[in-house]
Design a protein around this motif. Structure first.
Motif, PDB file in Angstrom:
ATOM      1  N   GLY A  13      43.575  36.232  47.001  1.00 36.56           N
ATOM      2  CA  GLY A  13      44.621  37.126  46.513  1.00 36.56           C
ATOM      3  C   GLY A  13      44.505  37.413  45.034  1.00 36.56           C
ATOM      4  N   SER A  14      45.313  38.362  44.600  1.00 39.46           N
ATOM      5  CA  SER A  14      45.371  38.771  43.206  1.00 39.46           C
ATOM      6  C   SER A  14      46.666  38.235  42.596  1.00 39.46           C
ATOM      7  CB  SER A  14      45.327  40.296  43.116  1.00 39.46           C
ATOM      8  OG  SER A  14      45.415  40.709  41.776  1.00 39.46           O
ATOM      9  N   ILE A  15      46.559  37.692  41.379  1.00 37.93           N
ATOM     10  CA  ILE A  15      47.716  37.119  40.694  1.00 37.93           C
ATOM     11  C   ILE A  15      48.372  38.148  39.767  1.00 37.93           C
ATOM     12  CG2 ILE A  15      48.408  35.358  39.014  1.00 37.93           C
ATOM     13  CD1 ILE A  15      46.205  33.596  40.196  1.00 37.93           C
ATOM     14  N   SER A  16      47.531  38.953  39.102  1.00 33.61           N
ATOM     15  CA  SER A  16      48.063  39.952  38.171  1.00 33.61           C
ATOM     16  C   SER A  16      47.015  41.026  37.936  1.00 33.61           C
ATOM     17  CB  SER A  16      48.459  39.298  36.844  1.00 33.61           C
ATOM     18  OG  SER A  16      47.326  38.757  36.198  1.00 33.61           O
ATOM     19  N   GLN A  17      47.463  42.105  37.274  1.00 31.00           N
ATOM     20  CA  GLN A  17      46.556  43.190  36.906  1.00 31.00           C
ATOM     21  C   GLN A  17      46.808  43.564  35.454  1.00 31.00           C
ATOM     22  OE1 GLN A  17      46.919  47.279  38.581  1.00 31.00           O
ATOM     23  NE2 GLN A  17      44.821  46.900  39.289  1.00 31.00           N
ATOM     24  N   GLY A  21      43.234  47.685  34.334  1.00 30.33           N
ATOM     25  CA  GLY A  21      42.886  47.695  35.753  1.00 30.33           C
ATOM     26  C   GLY A  21      42.144  46.477  36.260  1.00 30.33           C
ATOM     27  N   TRP A  22      41.885  45.505  35.398  1.00 28.54           N
ATOM     28  CA  TRP A  22      41.215  44.281  35.843  1.00 28.54           C
ATOM     29  C   TRP A  22      42.227  43.409  36.573  1.00 28.54           C
ATOM     30  CZ3 TRP A  22      36.465  41.811  33.583  1.00 28.54           C
ATOM     31  CH2 TRP A  22      35.577  42.760  33.077  1.00 28.54           C
ATOM     32  N   ASN A  23      41.779  42.741  37.633  1.00 28.00           N
ATOM     33  CA  ASN A  23      42.636  41.866  38.426  1.00 28.00           C
ATOM     34  C   ASN A  23      42.268  40.405  38.208  1.00 28.00           C
ATOM     35  OD1 ASN A  23      44.177  43.829  39.914  1.00 28.00           O
ATOM     36  ND2 ASN A  23      42.281  44.302  40.979  1.00 28.00           N
ATOM     37  N   LYS A  24      43.274  39.562  38.034  1.00 25.10           N
ATOM     38  CA  LYS A  24      43.062  38.114  38.017  1.00 25.10           C
ATOM     39  C   LYS A  24      43.161  37.682  39.474  1.00 25.10           C
ATOM     40  CE  LYS A  24      44.851  36.040  34.637  1.00 25.10           C
ATOM     41  NZ  LYS A  24      43.931  35.805  33.596  1.00 25.10           N
ATOM     42  N   GLU A  25      42.033  37.205  40.041  1.00 22.37           N
ATOM     43  CA  GLU A  25      41.945  36.933  41.469  1.00 22.37           C
ATOM     44  C   GLU A  25      41.534  35.494  41.756  1.00 22.37           C
ATOM     45  OE1 GLU A  25      39.152  39.589  43.313  1.00 22.37           O
ATOM     46  OE2 GLU A  25      40.135  41.371  42.512  1.00 22.37           O
ATOM     47  N   ARG A  41      39.450  34.078  38.182  1.00 14.87           N
ATOM     48  CA  ARG A  41      38.943  34.811  37.019  1.00 14.87           C
ATOM     49  C   ARG A  41      39.371  36.267  37.088  1.00 14.87           C
ATOM     50  NH1 ARG A  41      33.839  33.800  35.737  1.00 14.87           N
ATOM     51  NH2 ARG A  41      33.762  32.039  37.135  1.00 14.87           N
ATOM     52  N   ASP A  42      39.170  36.977  35.970  1.00 14.16           N
ATOM     53  CA  ASP A  42      39.434  38.411  35.903  1.00 14.16           C
ATOM     54  C   ASP A  42      38.212  39.167  36.422  1.00 14.16           C
ATOM     55  OD1 ASP A  42      41.990  38.239  34.729  1.00 14.16           O
ATOM     56  OD2 ASP A  42      41.134  38.059  32.729  1.00 14.16           O
ATOM     57  N   TRP A  43      38.491  40.226  37.195  1.00 11.66           N
ATOM     58  CA  TRP A  43      37.443  41.082  37.752  1.00 11.66           C
ATOM     59  C   TRP A  43      37.738  42.529  37.452  1.00 11.66           C
ATOM     60  CZ3 TRP A  43      33.084  39.389  40.135  1.00 11.66           C
ATOM     61  CH2 TRP A  43      33.052  38.066  40.560  1.00 11.66           C
TER      62      TRP A  43
END
Length: 73
Positions: A13-17, A21-25, A41-43
């Motif tokens: 899942g994703s924790i934040s954006q 537009g990068w997602n912390k997943e 990590r951020d993606w």
């Protein structure tokens, strides 16, 4: 510098954006063909770039969960 190879086995899942537009997943990832580990990590949007992160074995992730549950948030 050697190329880092990875394969995302499972997206948890994703924790934040971020505004960019990068997602912390949280994902289960095999790095360089090794045993998959949980990875936070951020993606970039298409997983073409990544930020620094933390990798955890399942037992370490359970220990982190227990610590967080004990915080009473």
């Amino acid at each position: 510098m050697a190329e880092i190879k990875f394969e995302i086995k499972e997206t948890v899942g994703s924790i934040s954006q971020s505004p960019k537009g990068w997602n912390k997943e949280l994902n289960l990832i095999s790095w360089n063909g090794k045993e998959p580990k949980y990875d936070l990590r951020d993606w970039a949007p298409e997983h073409e770039k990544m930020g620094k992160g933390v990798t955890l074995y399942a037992e370490e992730l359970r220990a982190l969960r227990d610590l967080l549950n004990g915080m009473g948030l």
